[in-house]
Design a protein around this motif. Structure first.
Motif, mmCIF file in Angstrom:
data_model
loop_
_atom_site.group_PDB
_atom_site.id
_atom_site.type_symbol
_atom_site.label_atom_id
_atom_site.label_comp_id
_atom_site.label_asym_id
_atom_site.label_seq_id
_atom_site.Cartn_x
_atom_site.Cartn_y
_atom_site.Cartn_z
ATOM 1 N N LEU A 294 4.595 6.324 -1.840
ATOM 2 C CA LEU A 294 4.998 4.943 -2.086
ATOM 3 C C LEU A 294 6.272 4.886 -2.927
ATOM 4 O O LEU A 294 7.185 4.108 -2.632
ATOM 5 C CB LEU A 294 3.868 4.167 -2.772
ATOM 6 C CG LEU A 294 4.115 2.679 -3.012
ATOM 7 C CD1 LEU A 294 4.228 1.934 -1.684
ATOM 8 C CD2 LEU A 294 2.983 2.095 -3.855
ATOM 9 N N VAL B 67 9.503 5.048 -1.113
ATOM 10 C CA VAL B 67 9.871 3.918 -0.255
ATOM 11 C C VAL B 67 10.824 3.024 -1.044
ATOM 12 O O VAL B 67 10.431 2.407 -2.033
ATOM 13 C CB VAL B 67 8.618 3.127 0.194
ATOM 14 C CG1 VAL B 67 9.021 1.889 0.986
ATOM 15 C CG2 VAL B 67 7.681 4.012 0.993
ATOM 16 N N TRP C 180 9.826 -0.732 -2.475
ATOM 17 C CA TRP C 180 8.410 -1.020 -2.190
ATOM 18 C C TRP C 180 7.893 -2.184 -3.025
ATOM 19 O O TRP C 180 7.045 -2.941 -2.569
ATOM 20 C CB TRP C 180 7.532 0.220 -2.394
ATOM 21 C CG TRP C 180 7.403 0.685 -3.817
ATOM 22 C CD1 TRP C 180 8.145 1.625 -4.453
ATOM 23 C CD2 TRP C 180 6.466 0.217 -4.796
ATOM 24 N NE1 TRP C 180 7.753 1.772 -5.756
ATOM 25 C CE2 TRP C 180 6.720 0.913 -5.996
ATOM 26 C CE3 TRP C 180 5.449 -0.735 -4.777
ATOM 27 C CZ2 TRP C 180 5.984 0.703 -7.158
ATOM 28 C CZ3 TRP C 180 4.723 -0.948 -5.944
ATOM 29 C CH2 TRP C 180 4.994 -0.226 -7.111
ATOM 30 N N GLN C 181 8.423 -2.323 -4.249
ATOM 31 C CA GLN C 181 7.948 -3.384 -5.143
ATOM 32 C C GLN C 181 8.218 -4.769 -4.576
ATOM 33 O O GLN C 181 7.523 -5.723 -4.895
ATOM 34 C CB GLN C 181 8.624 -3.284 -6.526
ATOM 35 C CG GLN C 181 8.472 -1.970 -7.222
ATOM 36 C CD GLN C 181 9.605 -0.987 -6.918
ATOM 37 O OE1 GLN C 181 10.188 -0.963 -5.849
ATOM 38 N NE2 GLN C 181 9.898 -0.131 -7.881
ATOM 39 N N MET D 236 8.478 -5.460 -1.196
ATOM 40 C CA MET D 236 8.026 -5.579 0.197
ATOM 41 C C MET D 236 6.669 -6.245 0.279
ATOM 42 O O MET D 236 5.846 -6.094 -0.616
ATOM 43 C CB MET D 236 7.857 -4.194 0.825
ATOM 44 C CG MET D 236 9.087 -3.452 1.107
ATOM 45 S SD MET D 236 8.613 -1.854 1.846
ATOM 46 C CE MET D 236 10.226 -1.169 2.091
ATOM 47 N N GLU E 258 3.988 -3.773 4.810
ATOM 48 C CA GLU E 258 5.178 -2.972 5.066
ATOM 49 C C GLU E 258 5.220 -1.746 4.165
ATOM 50 O O GLU E 258 5.547 -0.647 4.621
ATOM 51 C CB GLU E 258 6.446 -3.802 4.872
ATOM 52 C CG GLU E 258 6.667 -4.832 5.945
ATOM 53 C CD GLU E 258 7.962 -5.614 5.754
ATOM 54 O OE1 GLU E 258 8.949 -5.047 5.261
ATOM 55 O OE2 GLU E 258 7.954 -6.813 6.092
ATOM 56 N N ALA E 259 4.886 -1.920 2.891
ATOM 57 C CA ALA E 259 4.886 -0.791 1.965
ATOM 58 C C ALA E 259 3.831 0.243 2.374
ATOM 59 O O ALA E 259 4.114 1.444 2.438
ATOM 60 C CB ALA E 259 4.641 -1.281 0.535
ATOM 61 N N THR F 297 4.797 2.090 5.631
ATOM 62 C CA THR F 297 5.872 3.063 5.480
ATOM 63 C C THR F 297 5.330 4.401 4.977
ATOM 64 O O THR F 297 5.807 5.456 5.369
ATOM 65 C CB THR F 297 6.963 2.519 4.543
ATOM 66 O OG1 THR F 297 7.403 1.250 5.060
ATOM 67 C CG2 THR F 297 8.152 3.448 4.469
#
Length: 191
Positions: free
Chosen positions: A147, A150, A153-154, A156, A160-161, A164
């Motif tokens: 994570l 990514v 990510w925070q 998204m 989606e996070a 991924t």
């Protein structure tokens, strides 16, 4: 970047990452019934836990003691990794989708490939040994390591996070667990 373009880019990146190998298994069994609810109009946990609100109909299961202990282990590992509550929400929602928060061992034909543990991680895909993957702290830290890689990510949406990292054949399925995951984190983060 608009949502459609982001999904396309993430989808292509996921395919390139896996080399065409299906690496995002879904549990073949459902030990407990899933109760769907209507989408929430407003996230009750606010911007910290559900910054985008929930996406789509939400599902919820009743947790037994083992499942609750696994959720608490995910929260503890998230704190150990120095990540915020949002990371725990994403992790718990992912585990709810992948295993219903059950630490899955080898299930014979019910396993999708060699998927194990809370996140259905695969030894053959480099997630770790079977012993490591079935250790809740290790598997959570492995998921969180992915994570953290990514970008953004925070910011998204949860699905989606999670997608991924997991590269699932069902990328939108994670969204249905966001409310329950946020509720679990809100109730247990400070305990």
């Amino acid at each position: 970047m608009n949502t459609m373009l982001r999904k396309s880019v993430l989808g292509i990146a996921g395919l390139a990452f896996t080399g065409g190998v299906f690496a995002g298994p879904i549990a073949a069994h459902a030990a407990e019934p899933v109760h769907s609810t209507k989408p929430a109009a407003v996230a009750v946990q606010g911007d910290k836990l559900i910054p985008h609100g929930v996406q789509g109909a939400q599902s919820k299961i009743d947790l037994n003691d083992e499942q609750l202990a696994n959720a608490k282990a995910i929260i503890a590992a998230t704190k150990k990794a120095g990540l915020p509550e949002r990371a725990a929400v994403i992790s718990i929602a992912t585990s709810l989708q992948e295993s219903k928060l059950e630490n899955l061992g080898h299930l014979g034909d019910a396993n999708d490939h060699d998927s194990l543990g809370l996140f259905q991680q695969r030894p053959s895909s480099g997630w770790g040994t079977p012993e490591q993957i079935t250790n809740p702290e290790y598997s959570t830290l492995a998921f969180l390591k992915g994570l953290k890689q990514v970008d953004g990510w925070q910011d998204m949406p949860l699905t989606e996070a999670a997608q991924t990292v997991q590269v699932s054949a069902y990328p939108d399925a994670y969204a249905q667990w966001e409310q329950q995951a946020a509720d679990i984190v809100a109730h247990n983060w400070n305990s």
